[in-house]
Design a protein around this motif. Structure first.
Motif, PDB file in Angstrom:
ATOM      1  N   GLU A  92     -36.539   9.566  13.243  1.00 12.73           N
ATOM      2  CA  GLU A  92     -35.959   8.216  12.746  1.00 12.73           C
ATOM      3  C   GLU A  92     -34.212   8.329  12.561  1.00 12.73           C
ATOM      4  OE1 GLU A  92     -37.949   7.755   9.044  1.00 12.73           O
ATOM      5  OE2 GLU A  92     -39.877   6.923  10.180  1.00 12.73           O
ATOM      6  N   SER A  93     -33.658   9.564  12.360  1.00 13.27           N
ATOM      7  CA  SER A  93     -32.451   9.782  11.869  1.00 13.27           C
ATOM      8  C   SER A  93     -31.129  10.165  12.800  1.00 13.27           C
ATOM      9  CB  SER A  93     -32.421  10.688  10.408  1.00 13.27           C
ATOM     10  OG  SER A  93     -33.063  10.354   9.567  1.00 13.27           O
ATOM     11  N   VAL A  94     -31.794  10.867  13.692  1.00 17.49           N
ATOM     12  CA  VAL A  94     -31.076  11.731  14.927  1.00 17.49           C
ATOM     13  C   VAL A  94     -30.539  10.797  15.996  1.00 17.49           C
ATOM     14  CG1 VAL A  94     -30.583  13.521  16.438  1.00 17.49           C
ATOM     15  CG2 VAL A  94     -31.673  13.942  14.037  1.00 17.49           C
ATOM     16  N   ASN A  95     -29.438  10.331  16.341  1.00 25.85           N
ATOM     17  CA  ASN A  95     -29.095   9.621  17.573  1.00 25.85           C
ATOM     18  C   ASN A  95     -29.218  10.524  18.589  1.00 25.85           C
ATOM     19  OD1 ASN A  95     -28.216   7.561  15.971  1.00 25.85           O
ATOM     20  ND2 ASN A  95     -26.222   8.368  15.261  1.00 25.85           N
ATOM     21  N   GLY A  96     -29.462   9.925  19.685  1.00 21.00           N
ATOM     22  CA  GLY A  96     -29.266  10.514  21.034  1.00 21.00           C
ATOM     23  C   GLY A  96     -30.794  11.107  21.286  1.00 21.00           C
ATOM     24  N   VAL A  97     -31.795  10.797  20.769  1.00 19.42           N
ATOM     25  CA  VAL A  97     -33.162  11.501  20.858  1.00 19.42           C
ATOM     26  C   VAL A  97     -34.062  10.357  21.625  1.00 19.42           C
ATOM     27  CG1 VAL A  97     -35.240  12.334  19.814  1.00 19.42           C
ATOM     28  CG2 VAL A  97     -33.004  13.095  19.165  1.00 19.42           C
ATOM     29  N   THR A  98     -34.714  10.574  22.485  1.00 19.17           N
ATOM     30  CA  THR A  98     -35.719   9.928  23.090  1.00 19.17           C
ATOM     31  C   THR A  98     -37.267  10.016  22.808  1.00 19.17           C
ATOM     32  OG1 THR A  98     -36.040  11.136  25.081  1.00 19.17           O
ATOM     33  CG2 THR A  98     -34.217   9.505  25.023  1.00 19.17           C
ATOM     34  N   ALA A  99     -37.423  11.226  22.389  1.00 21.54           N
ATOM     35  CA  ALA A  99     -39.048  11.477  21.727  1.00 21.54           C
ATOM     36  C   ALA A  99     -39.045  12.636  20.999  1.00 21.54           C
ATOM     37  CB  ALA A  99     -39.869  11.625  23.192  1.00 21.54           C
ATOM     38  N   LYS A 239     -25.517  16.106  28.233  1.00 17.42           N
ATOM     39  CA  LYS A 239     -24.214  16.343  27.636  1.00 17.42           C
ATOM     40  C   LYS A 239     -24.231  16.358  26.008  1.00 17.42           C
ATOM     41  CE  LYS A 239     -21.833  14.759  31.620  1.00 17.42           C
ATOM     42  NZ  LYS A 239     -20.914  13.773  32.344  1.00 17.42           N
ATOM     43  N   SER A 240     -25.331  15.699  25.471  1.00 18.76           N
ATOM     44  CA  SER A 240     -25.322  15.394  23.900  1.00 18.76           C
ATOM     45  C   SER A 240     -26.116  16.165  23.376  1.00 18.76           C
ATOM     46  CB  SER A 240     -25.849  13.889  23.601  1.00 18.76           C
ATOM     47  OG  SER A 240     -27.027  13.661  24.256  1.00 18.76           O
ATOM     48  N   VAL A 241     -26.643  17.412  24.095  1.00 16.72           N
ATOM     49  CA  VAL A 241     -27.639  18.336  23.537  1.00 16.72           C
ATOM     50  C   VAL A 241     -26.645  19.084  22.337  1.00 16.72           C
ATOM     51  CG1 VAL A 241     -28.625  20.660  23.766  1.00 16.72           C
ATOM     52  CG2 VAL A 241     -28.868  18.878  25.467  1.00 16.72           C
TER      53      VAL A 241
END
Length: 410
Positions: A92-99, A239-241
């Motif tokens: 719910e809170s971390v951006n750039g996460v798909t699953a 690149k966003s890891v």
């Protein structure tokens, strides 16, 4: 003497004693073949490991509990660890996460009819697990969020487990008894194989809430929530890891009321796992390289020994060549060329033996081998260097002979 004449004379000298020349080259042949075979085995192992790891999902971050503060894997502790709500917060809170999916394990006896299998890994997961881990269904379906929320007693079997429990029968719709709990089989996963020490085909998959409710003892669940062994986070862009990892660390530090330095979880990526595995195989390859290097050294000493014998045997021949005008540099170049021919011929035969050895090993063991061009250049270059290095002393000794003394030699 011109270079072509020197090469012709040297070739004739090497070919005059074929058996001795082959025996002299044996050390070089073994050394070169060993380098090529060992590097091929190591490269094949690394490639297999990398494919297996990347085959279990891409752009993944692994968040696992740090047990240094007490407790064992899969056990809930009062002082730290991951809980199910951490996964929800990350999603719910971390951006750039798909699953985001979770995993908790247990080990139980699984029965189907008269077949009973002990110590079967039971994996509690969430519905997105097959997509995140790149696993496909061979039959039936995977459980959905509604079944997770309602703690529905369903199971999905790994392909090997399904075969062991039901043989040729279709497992979908059948009942398996896990411990004392009956689960309905709703699907069978396609074969995935073993990665590291984990056999993905011998496991039983069930909703994470069923694991919490029936198979895992969580004495602190009412205080901190149900513990999970691992959280898998799938990132949208490679690149966003690093940015996603930092967000997860800050979020979990806040939730666990600690600092980043004292964070009670470990966060790794697939590249970290591949790098760690690569370090292991690199150390193994380095050890084997030293063994091959010793073989090349022994081969070089053999060349020097035979060349010294050859100089002694052909002392009179050297005197005659000097008498008809050969300079010391011509004699030096002739014997150095003979040493180089021996080492180069040994290198070529060693390359052929290395190719054959890598193929035979692959066929006999079932392990993958990958011939590396760099290993061929390294082995061949080493063989040539060994020939020049160990041939120089005998060649210099031949070049320093006095013509009169050489002609008198019997």
């Amino acid at each position: 003497m011109n270079p072509i004449e020197i090469l012709r004379i040297s070739w004739e000298a090497v070919g005059r004693n074929k058996i001795r020349s082959i025996l002299t080259m044996l050390g070089i042949i073994i050394g070169v073949a060993a380098v090529i075979i060992m590097v091929a085995i190591s490269a094949g192992t690394e490639a297999t490991i990398q494919e297996n790891i990347t085959g279990l999902g891409s752009n993944l971050i692994f968040v696992s509990a740090n047990f240094s503060r007490g407790g064992a894997p899969g056990m809930m502790t009062a002082g730290g660890g991951l809980v199910y709500d951490d996964a929800t917060a990350i999603a719910e809170s971390v951006n750039g996460v798909t699953a985001v999916v979770v995993e908790q394990t247990s080990s139980q006896t699984v029965k189907a009819g008269k077949t009973a299998l002990e110590d079967i890994p039971i994996l509690g997961t969430s519905p997105g697990f097959p997509a995140v881990r790149d696993m496909e269904l061979a039959e039936g379906r995977y459980f959905n969020q509604k079944e997770v929320d309602q703690k529905t007693k369903v199971a999905v079997l790994g392909s090997t487990l399904a075969e062991e429990l039901f043989g040729g029968e279709n497992p979908v719709g059948q009942i398996v008894t896990v411990g004392a709990v009956k689960l309905t089989v709703i699907g069978v996963l396609a074969e995935k194989g073993t990665v590291g020490e984990v056999d993905y085909d011998s496991r039983l998959y069930t909703p994470i809430t069923v694991i919490f409710d029936k198979f895992v003892d969580s004495p602190f669940a009412r205080i901190r929530g149900d513990s999970v062994r691992m959280i898998y986070v799938k990132v949208a862009d490679t690149k966003s890891v690093d940015g996603v990892i930092l967000q997860i660390q800050l979020l979990l530090a806040k939730r666990h009321e600690t600092t980043l330095d004292d964070l009670d979880v470990s966060i790794t990526t697939q590249q970290d796992v591949i790098t760690a595995q690569g370090s292991t195989t690199a150390a193994f390859r380095s050890l084997l390289g030293w063994v091959a290097g010793v073989s090349l050294l022994v081969g070089g000493i053999g060349i020097m020994n035979i060349m010294l014998v050859s100089v002694t045997e052909r002392t009179r021949e050297i005197g005659i060549r000097q008498a008809v005008g050969a300079r010391p540099a011509d004699i030096l170049l002739q014997f150095l060329t003979e040493a180089l021919l021996l080492s180069m011929a040994g290198g070529i035969l060693g390359m052929l033996a290395g190719f054959a050895g890598a193929w035979v090993f692959s066929q006999a063991s079932g392990m993958r081998t990958v011939i590396q061009p760099a290993s061929i250049l390294l082995a061949f270059g080493s063989a040539a260097t060994v020939g020049v290095f160990f041939g120089f002393y005998p060649a210099g000794k031949a070049a320093q002979l006095e013509p009169i003394e050489a002609l008198r030699y019997e």
